[in-house]
Design a protein around this motif. Sequence first.
Motif, mmCIF file in Angstrom:
data_model
loop_
_atom_site.group_PDB
_atom_site.id
_atom_site.type_symbol
_atom_site.label_atom_id
_atom_site.label_comp_id
_atom_site.label_asym_id
_atom_site.label_seq_id
_atom_site.Cartn_x
_atom_site.Cartn_y
_atom_site.Cartn_z
ATOM 1 N N ALA A 31 -25.213 74.259 10.661
ATOM 2 C CA ALA A 31 -24.744 73.107 10.337
ATOM 3 C C ALA A 31 -23.312 72.782 10.006
ATOM 4 O O ALA A 31 -22.592 71.961 10.429
ATOM 5 C CB ALA A 31 -25.733 72.222 9.406
ATOM 6 N N LEU A 32 -22.874 73.542 9.206
ATOM 7 C CA LEU A 32 -21.614 73.407 8.404
ATOM 8 C C LEU A 32 -20.584 73.775 9.777
ATOM 9 O O LEU A 32 -19.910 72.901 9.851
ATOM 10 C CB LEU A 32 -21.225 74.533 7.571
ATOM 11 N N VAL A 33 -20.699 74.801 10.597
ATOM 12 C CA VAL A 33 -19.814 74.872 11.666
ATOM 13 C C VAL A 33 -19.741 73.605 12.816
ATOM 14 O O VAL A 33 -18.523 73.082 13.070
ATOM 15 C CB VAL A 33 -20.031 76.211 12.467
ATOM 16 N N THR A 34 -20.883 73.202 12.906
ATOM 17 C CA THR A 34 -20.882 72.088 13.870
ATOM 18 C C THR A 34 -20.396 70.799 13.317
ATOM 19 O O THR A 34 -19.561 70.142 13.922
ATOM 20 C CB THR A 34 -22.465 71.740 14.358
ATOM 21 N N LEU A 35 -20.683 70.406 11.919
ATOM 22 C CA LEU A 35 -20.054 69.389 11.546
ATOM 23 C C LEU A 35 -18.751 69.258 11.292
ATOM 24 O O LEU A 35 -17.975 68.276 11.693
ATOM 25 C CB LEU A 35 -20.902 68.779 10.418
ATOM 26 N N VAL A 36 -18.481 70.368 10.523
ATOM 27 C CA VAL A 36 -16.997 70.367 9.916
ATOM 28 C C VAL A 36 -16.005 71.151 11.062
ATOM 29 O O VAL A 36 -14.950 70.534 11.326
ATOM 30 C CB VAL A 36 -16.925 71.286 8.746
ATOM 31 N N PHE A 91 -29.889 70.862 6.546
ATOM 32 C CA PHE A 91 -28.510 71.297 5.831
ATOM 33 C C PHE A 91 -27.548 70.101 6.592
ATOM 34 O O PHE A 91 -26.762 69.989 5.734
ATOM 35 C CB PHE A 91 -28.114 72.534 6.352
ATOM 36 N N ALA A 92 -27.698 69.802 7.859
ATOM 37 C CA ALA A 92 -26.563 68.824 8.146
ATOM 38 C C ALA A 92 -26.674 67.523 7.519
ATOM 39 O O ALA A 92 -25.399 66.890 7.329
ATOM 40 C CB ALA A 92 -26.905 68.673 9.880
ATOM 41 N N VAL A 93 -27.925 66.941 7.249
ATOM 42 C CA VAL A 93 -28.068 65.810 6.551
ATOM 43 C C VAL A 93 -27.255 66.113 5.058
ATOM 44 O O VAL A 93 -26.350 65.208 4.628
ATOM 45 C CB VAL A 93 -29.544 65.580 6.148
ATOM 46 N N GLN A 94 -27.711 67.057 4.441
ATOM 47 C CA GLN A 94 -27.037 67.346 3.135
ATOM 48 C C GLN A 94 -25.336 67.402 3.033
ATOM 49 O O GLN A 94 -24.581 66.869 2.319
ATOM 50 C CB GLN A 94 -27.516 68.300 2.522
ATOM 51 N N ILE A 95 -24.831 68.100 4.145
ATOM 52 C CA ILE A 95 -23.324 68.336 4.279
ATOM 53 C C ILE A 95 -22.736 67.033 4.717
ATOM 54 O O ILE A 95 -21.657 66.820 4.060
ATOM 55 C CB ILE A 95 -23.196 69.485 5.283
#
Length: 94
Positions: free
Chosen positions: A44-49, A71-75
């Motif tokens: 999720a972190l790599v995909t979003l950020v 995780f994506a929602v929280q990030i």
Amino acid sequence: MGNTTTSTNAAAQYVVIDANKFSLMPSQISPTEAAAFSCAGTTALVTLVDKGKLKAGDRVLIRGAGGVGIFAVQIAKALEAHVTVLGSKATMNE
């Protein structure tokens, strides 16, 4: 718990890695759950950020809030993005 992925994506029974790549595993979760946290959270972190360059004020649509989606929602919320999540009726009734 942690992620031992390297740029070569090699796998081995034993590996040497810097201690700063790991976090303490909460006592309330199993080793299997800890492994999933590391994998899903990193995805999720790599995909979003890293790939998506998500920042405050951006809008993001997350389809499903399963392993990676949770995780994506929280990030995304932590980055102050506007988050919309899609899920099936069956999922919402569970």
